[in-house]
Design a protein around this motif. Structure first.
Motif, PDB file in Angstrom:
ATOM      1  N   PHE A 179       0.833  -1.201   0.000  1.00 54.28           N
ATOM      2  CA  PHE A 179       0.000   0.000   0.000  1.00 54.28           C
ATOM      3  C   PHE A 179       0.871   1.255   0.000  1.00 54.28           C
ATOM      4  CE2 PHE A 179      -3.102   3.012   1.709  1.00 54.28           C
ATOM      5  CZ  PHE A 179      -4.188   2.698   0.921  1.00 54.28           C
ATOM      6  N   ASP A 180       0.562   2.141  -0.913  1.00 52.61           N
ATOM      7  CA  ASP A 180       1.251   3.418  -0.985  1.00 52.61           C
ATOM      8  C   ASP A 180       0.369   4.428  -0.254  1.00 52.61           C
ATOM      9  OD1 ASP A 180       2.279   5.858  -1.714  1.00 52.61           O
ATOM     10  OD2 ASP A 180       2.874   5.169  -3.705  1.00 52.61           O
ATOM     11  N   TRP A 183      -2.288   6.651  -1.744  1.00 49.55           N
ATOM     12  CA  TRP A 183      -3.586   6.115  -2.170  1.00 49.55           C
ATOM     13  C   TRP A 183      -4.686   6.444  -1.171  1.00 49.55           C
ATOM     14  CZ3 TRP A 183      -1.553   0.568  -3.605  1.00 49.55           C
ATOM     15  CH2 TRP A 183      -0.649   0.700  -4.674  1.00 49.55           C
ATOM     16  N   ALA A 300      -9.503   4.629  -9.623  1.00 48.21           N
ATOM     17  CA  ALA A 300      -9.078   3.793  -8.506  1.00 48.21           C
ATOM     18  C   ALA A 300      -9.920   2.519  -8.512  1.00 48.21           C
ATOM     19  CB  ALA A 300      -9.271   4.539  -7.187  1.00 48.21           C
ATOM     20  N   ARG A 302     -10.589  -1.610  -6.350  1.00 53.97           N
ATOM     21  CA  ARG A 302     -10.401  -2.485  -5.200  1.00 53.97           C
ATOM     22  C   ARG A 302     -10.410  -3.914  -5.730  1.00 53.97           C
ATOM     23  NH1 ARG A 302     -14.798  -0.661  -2.194  1.00 53.97           N
ATOM     24  NH2 ARG A 302     -16.088  -2.284  -3.045  1.00 53.97           N
ATOM     25  N   LEU A 320      -6.428  -5.962  -2.465  1.00 52.65           N
ATOM     26  CA  LEU A 320      -5.947  -4.579  -2.548  1.00 52.65           C
ATOM     27  C   LEU A 320      -7.126  -3.710  -2.132  1.00 52.65           C
ATOM     28  CD1 LEU A 320      -3.551  -2.790  -3.507  1.00 52.65           C
ATOM     29  CD2 LEU A 320      -4.790  -2.530  -5.635  1.00 52.65           C
ATOM     30  N   GLY A 323      -6.566   1.332  -4.529  1.00 52.79           N
ATOM     31  CA  GLY A 323      -5.348   1.628  -5.266  1.00 52.79           C
ATOM     32  C   GLY A 323      -5.653   2.030  -6.685  1.00 52.79           C
ATOM     33  N   GLU A 327      -2.694  -0.828 -11.153  1.00 52.39           N
ATOM     34  CA  GLU A 327      -2.128  -1.700 -10.135  1.00 52.39           C
ATOM     35  C   GLU A 327      -3.087  -2.854  -9.833  1.00 52.39           C
ATOM     36  OE1 GLU A 327       1.194  -1.572  -7.190  1.00 52.39           O
ATOM     37  OE2 GLU A 327       0.679  -0.151  -8.751  1.00 52.39           O
TER      38      GLU A 327
END
Lengths: 488, 169
Positions: A179-180, A183, A300, A302, A320, A323, A327
């Motif tokens: 995780f960034d 985000w 974005a 999920r 996730l 994000g 990605e």
């Protein structure tokens, strides 16, 4: 004590420190609260300060007692074939779950547990078609090392049906996603995170309501008609919502990391409560990619895994939480082959979506016209018209979401407007097909095909597909048996 | 209605003919309830102002239409639509009347087979078979078969499912 049989805790026990945690959180004593309230009301509390102190002491003692008793009565064994958990305050309950029925193990560490170095282990047993909360074993309050040991042992000892790519013997770690923190800025556009600050504000108001009057400061009421006050209040509400959503997302997803270790996927996340969730890769039948309305604006998404027999799949299957779309798509492709680009559904499907979206507005408008004539309710007709006009982009949006695709080993279906969900499923995931055709669909030459899957929500639909393409699609997306559907 | 728009083929076998009479009975009971409700409505709702005068004739009319459809039309329509078939590899059904639903489940993915007999069904010597899989939506239901047929089918499916069963999920 009125317990006849002496408790024989079999095997391992949880750490005695858990008694402390449960005393503070009233874990066991909680169930006595209604009774205590009843007694309190019957006896009447009017002794002032000392009565309150006595109450607090009594409640704490009861809590301590029940917590200690339940710790004393709790035992678990992770045997070679099954996990056995023995528990029960007064009545005794022994639950046995065979190892090959274990679908996932989750290790979580809430704040208090972390202070004392403890964790809570949740063991997910196969739920089958019934499902429900009972399909879960909880071992609350073991040391962190013991929790990790349990997780490793329970999942890796199962009869290995391992991918060729993943040798079970040497658990190699490979990072799938991390995780960034940037985000987190997506969070205000996601419905479920926006709900968090709302819930918090609601709780605050309840608390403020319960405070005695002497403690609430006597503020002069704001003049609600003043425009600046309204604007300021709205601005403040927006700021609170946005900040709350970001903070909420941070609390839940802090330090999210998804790694593959041997034949399983391990997800770690959480700021205050730290969770380790482990899923078996071999039980993954597909993934879903969900994009809410707001998330689509910023691209974005999920990702969740569809795991057979996993209870509470929405939370546990998360691969996730939030994000960028690229990605998310890349992560999905690592687990399930990409079936290729989606095929659009025929124009008749667009007509049908539009009609269905506009119709309610039209009905309201017609009723409004009638009532305008009889009672002069012109606003009903007006709002009906507005609804009907708004239905046009809604219908178009819903049509734009529709699509399906088939690949050599997988297939995909997509639908939904408020939350657009694309399911990418393996061919072997399908346990049945359900084709539905309403009267109007029959006239339009459409049909809805549902792939029945023993994971996730149980079925994933390709709505309003051209009726003629159905046999081809089902045959391409599952085994030879689906040719039964082909027209002769 | 053109046959070109039927998405998939029809299963081969029809239900027992007694199913019609069972559905007629059910429709009759439903119509009875609707009739009683409509009668109570006209007897006890005062007729003054608003949309009520319209409802005074609309409600009995709706109840009457429902009775005619439920007793005289729907059972026969349903019987014509409902079909089922057990092939070498799968169980296949078609149910519904206005909205049609085809369900196909491979024998290899069958988890349980249930045979149920309701009170009314027993009067007509009928039984329903439900074939369950790991998916909550992947359930095949064959309503109103003759009890002997239903039992034979359930037994046969359960035996074959055990033989070819893979993971079933």
């Amino acid at each position: 004590m009125t317990v006849e049989a002496p408790p024989v805790p079999t095997g391992r026990r949880t750490s005695p420190l858990i008694v402390l945690v449960h005393t503070v959180t009233f874990r066991q004593a909680r169930s006595f609260v209604p009774a205590a309230l009843g007694i309190g009301a019957a006896v009447g509390v009017n002794g002032g300060r000392w009565a309150v102190v006595a109450m607090v002491v009594a409640v704490t003692l009861v809590s301590l007692g029940t917590a200690a008793l339940s710790w004393w009565r709790f035992g678990y064994v992770d045997g070679p074939r099954a996990v056995v958990v023995t528990r029960g305050l007064l009545s005794r309950s022994v639950r046995t779950v065979p190892n090959d029925r274990i679908r996932g193990v989750e290790v979580e560490a809430p704040a208090l547990h972390r202070v004392l170095g403890l964790v809570r282990v949740r063991i997910d047993a196969a739920a089958g078609a019934v499902g429900g909360k009972e399909e879960e074993l909880v071992v609350d309050g073991v040391r962190r090392a013991e929790g990790d040991r349990l997780r490793g042992v329970l999942l890796n000892r199962q009869p290995a049906a391992v991918d060729d790519a993943a040798p079970a013997a040497a658990p190699v770690e490979e990072e799938f996603a991390r995780f960034d923190n940037r985000w987190l800025l997506y969070a205000p556009l996601v419905g479920s995170y926006l709900v968090l600050p709302l819930a918090a504000v609601g709780a605050l108001f309840r608390l403020a309501d319960e405070l005695p009057d002497s403690l609430t400061p006597d503020l002069p009421g704001p003049d609600a008609l003043d425009g600046r006050v309204v604007v300021t209040a709205l601005g403040a509400a927006v700021v609170v919502l946005v900040a709350g959503a970001v903070v909420g997302a941070a609390v839940v997803n802090w330090g999210f990391r998804l790694t593959r270790r041997g034949g399983s996927l391990l997800a770690v996340r959480g700021l205050i409560t730290r969770r380790h969730t482990e899923l078996e890769i071999d039980r993954i039948r597909g993934v879903t990619l969900a994009e809410g309305l707001g998330m689509r604006l910023v691209r974005a998404a999920r990702v969740s895994a569809l795991v057979t027999g996993l209870g509470d799949a929405a939370r546990r299957g998360q691969l996730l939480p939030l994000g960028p779309r690229e990605e998310a798509v890349a992560l999905g492709r690592r687990l399930v082959d990409d079936p290729g680009p989606l095929v659009r559904h025929p124009p008749a499907a667009r007509r049908r979506r539009l009609v269905r979206a506009v119709l309610p507005g039209v009905v309201v408008a017609v009723a409004g016209v009638v009532l305008t004539a009889t009672d002069g309710w012109w606003w009903l007709a007006a709002s009906g018209l507005v609804l009907a006009v708004l239905g046009v982009p809604l219908g178009r949006g819903r049509y734009a979401s529709l699509g399906h695709a088939t690949g050599p080993t997988s297939f995909s279906v997509r639908e939904g407007w408020l939350t657009r969900e694309q399911a990418v499923l393996q061919r072997r995931a399908v346990v049945g097909w359900r084709v539905r055709q309403s009267f109007f669909q029959r006239r339009a030459g459409l049909a809805t095909v549902v792939a029945c899957v023993g994971a996730g929500s149980g079925g994933y639909a390709a709505a309003d597909m051209a009726a003629d393409e159905v046999p081809e699609f089902t045959a391409a997306a599952s085994g030879r048996w689906a040719q039964t559907l082909a027209p002769t | 209605m053109t046959t070109a728009h039927v998405p998939v083929r029809e299963p081969a076998w029809q239900l027992s003919r007694s199913a019609i009479w069972l559905w007629v009975t059910e429709g009759f009971l439903g119509a009875l309830v609707a009739g009683v409700a409509a009668t109570l409505f006209t007897l006890f709702v005062p007729d003054e102002g608003g949309p009520l005068p319209v409802l005074r004739w609309a409600v009995p009319a709706l109840a009457g239409t429902y009775a005619v459809v439920a007793v005289g039309v729907r059972p026969f329509f349903r019987y014509r639509v409902h079909r089922w078939e057990v092939t070498g590899e799968a169980v296949y059904t078609l149910t519904g009347w206005l909205t049609r639903t085809w369900t196909l489940v491979p024998v290899a993915r069958i988890q349980t087979v249930d045979v149920t007999r309701g009170v009314l069904q027993q009067l007509f010597g009928l039984s329903s078979v439900a074939v369950l899989t790991a998916s909550s939506q992947g359930t095949v239901r064959v309503p109103h078969l003759e009890t002997a047929v239903a039992e034979r089918m359930a037994e046969d499916l359960a035996r074959r499912a055990e033989q070819v069963r893979d993971e079933a999920t």
